[in-house]
Design a protein around this motif. Structure first.
Motif: not given
Length: 601
Positions: A527, A531-536, A539, A556, A560
């Protein structure tokens, strides 16, 4: 005539300013590059340009010292902003227990040393020995704040001792006044009156913080002018310091209380940003002034005495504080670090030596001599910290200085290696379902901090096969590497995957390049850490522009797909520019780029 004098004074001020800042800039740059810190650079710059050095500055270093003491005032204000009153109350035992014992025991030991080696009267030895027990707030607190250790248990204890030392200025001045041989100053209040002033001033500042300062910042916040916020912040600091100064009390203590009163304010972070530049330059100039005041003649006349006394001062203070820290339950390595951190003399020693000289308790030569000893001890602090860092590394290689290794852990279903902010979040998710964990970290400070919150973290390098076996990796279902940085690559992971083939291995990847390096390994999951926090956040930003949830979901999903396609090609070729056309650009949005979307699919 007056106009010419004013013009001449302005020219001298500008010339002195250029010389001071220019020489300080050169010295600090050099000493930073050498890894010795800025303080030593400022001290030597001051000694070079002072009247006993090259004499490049005409202004009075004593006057400059008084002005630049505002740097210490601003420093204590910023520290206060980081301490909520509840947290300060939690530290009361360290402040009034460890702090009181440090000042008292160290002061008496140093009094005995001064009495033994100088032949001074016991009164003179006392008014020299007690100030030598104080440490340099201006040196220690910036060091603690810079590496974030001010919020660790060891850092909190160092701060507690420094805070009590600041509080002790009033009783120390009272002792000097009580022993004074000079005619009493009718303008100076007696000791009992200063004690009442201290309690009253603290209570008054607490009330002012609640009923005046916080409402003031709410009003300023509504105006939304950056300059007004800077003015309001400086006004708060200077007003609190001025109140204490008018009562012959510590200005730094007043600023600290004002900061604590604003610690739970929503404007706290903006205040820190606005005040920090003023704090940095004034504190730097303060050390330049200390260097300018250094009596090089006293050192040249008795070099062995000055160096020997400075070494004795450091050794005795470090030893006494080490013993007290151990008595208060600190583990050995942390106690050694605390002792070294607070082993130098402090800037308030200059104030108390001057007071003792005015009280006719010591000669001016003695005041200059011991001020030089304090300055030399302050200059040694960067070297002591380097020694402490070396000692820290040696202790970690030896195995954590008494900390439990993972061989002491019970049976668990998963092993988490790295218990920082990332590992803590992963652990919380697993603990929520009652999964038994073994937690491992290689940083003693992190283990100590986690222990305060009830987490049992074992010490060791969790990438070593023997340590993982001791932690139960042969029966664990999962091994989760939550280590910061990109050092964990195939060379370290391949032996682990071979040794524990039944375990699912998860790896925290630092960035895209790290992901590419890990792509050929048989990992359960890797992981990218942000990455996930940036996508969040992306959003939430789109939702802030009033796009519908369906539109945001589409963006999104498409991002991805494209990112996954790029990463797959990059991993296969090792080229970060592979399928670069799939990136969104200012002139290429989702609506404009349907062909790229089809290719990504």
């Amino acid at each position: 005539m007056e106009a010419e004098a004013a013009q001449h004074a302005t020219a001298l001020l500008l010339r002195d300013g250029v010389v001071i800042l220019g020489v300080a800039m050169v010295f600090v740059t050099v000493f930073r590059r050498l890894g010795l810190g800025a303080v030593l650079g400022y001290l030597l710059a001051g000694a070079l340009i002072g009247s006993q050095g090259l004499g490049l500055v005409d202004g009075s270093p004593a006057t400059m010292l008084r002005i630049t003491e505002l740097g210490i005032v601003l420093l204590l204000f910023l520290v206060g902003l980081e301490l909520h009153p509840n947290r300060l109350w939690r530290l009361k035992h360290d402040i009034f227990g460890l702090g009181l014992l440090q000042v008292t025991v160290t002061g008496l030991v140093l009094t005995g040393l001064v009495y033994a080696v100088t032949g001074f009267s016991w009164q003179a030895a006392l008014v020299i020995g007690l100030p030598l027990a104080l440490s340099s707030t201006a040196q220690v607190l910036p060091a603690l704040r810079s590496d974030g250790s001010v919020n660790t248990p060891a850092g909190e204890r160092a701060f507690s001792v420094l805070l009590f030392q600041d509080l002790s200025i009033v009783p120390l001045i009272t002792i000097v006044a009580a022993l004074s041989r000079a005619p009493p100053d009718p303008s100076a209040p007696p000791g009992w009156q200063m004690a009442i002033y201290t309690v009253g001033a603290i209570a008054g500042l607490v009330l002012a913080g609640r009923f005046l300062i916080n409402p003031l910042f709410r009003i300023v916040g509504r105006v939304s002018e950056r300059e007004l916020f800077v003015v309001a912040g400086l006004f708060t600091v200077l007003a609190s310091a001025a109140v204490m100064e008018s009562l012959h009390l510590s200005t730094a203590l007043g600023a600290f209380i004002a900061g604590v009163m604003l610690a739970d304010s929503p404007y706290r972070h903006e205040l820190e940003v606005d005040i920090e530049p003023f704090r940095s330059i004034l504190l730097g100039l303060f050390f330049v002034a200390v260097g300018m005041l250094l009596d090089l003649g006293a050192i040249a006349e008795r070099p062995l005495f000055v160096i020997g006394m400075a070494a004795a001062l450091i050794a005795l203070k470090a030893s006494v504080l080490f013993g007290l820290a151990k008595a208060f339950g600190m583990e050995t390595r942390r106690a050694i670090k605390l002792g070294l951190l607070l082993s130098q003399g402090g800037e308030f020693g200059f104030v108390l030596f001057a007071a003792a000289q005015d009280a006719l308790l010591i000669e001016p030569e003695a005041a200059s001599l011991f001020a030089a000893i304090v300055t030399v001890s302050m200059a040694s602090t960067p070297f002591l910290m380097k020694f402490n860092d070396w000692f820290d590394r040696r202790a970690q290689l030896r195995g954590g200085d008494g900390m439990d290794g993972p061989e002491a852990s019970g049976e668990s279903c998963a092993i988490i290696v790295g218990y920082g902010r990332f590992g803590q979040t992963v652990a919380q998710m697993l603990m929520a379902k009652g999964i038994a964990l073994t937690l491992i970290d290689s940083k003693p400070s992190q283990i100590e901090l986690s222990g305060n919150f009830g987490a049992k973290v074992y010490y060791g390098d969790g990438t070593r096969l023997d340590l993982l076996r001791a932690a139960g990796a042969e029966t664990a279902k999962q091994i989760l590497f939550c280590i910061d940085g990109d050092d964990l690559g195939p060379r370290k992971l391949e032996p682990i995957l071979e040794a524990f083939p039944h375990a699912q291995v998860f790896v925290r990847a630092f960035d895209r390049r790290h992901m590419i390096r890990l792509s050929d390994l048989d990992l359960q999951c890797s992981i990218r850490e942000v990455f996930e926090s940036s996508v969040l956040m992306g959003r939430e930003a789109l939702l802030g522009f009033k796009f519908t949830n369906e539109e945001v979901d589409q963006v999104e999903s498409e991002f991805r797909r494209r990112d996954g396609a790029r990463l797959e090609s990059q991993s296969a070729t090792g080229d970060l520019h592979q399928r670069e056309h799939l990136l969104f650009r200012p002139d290429r949005s989702l609506a404009d780029d349907e062909p790229a979307k089809e290719e990504a699919d």
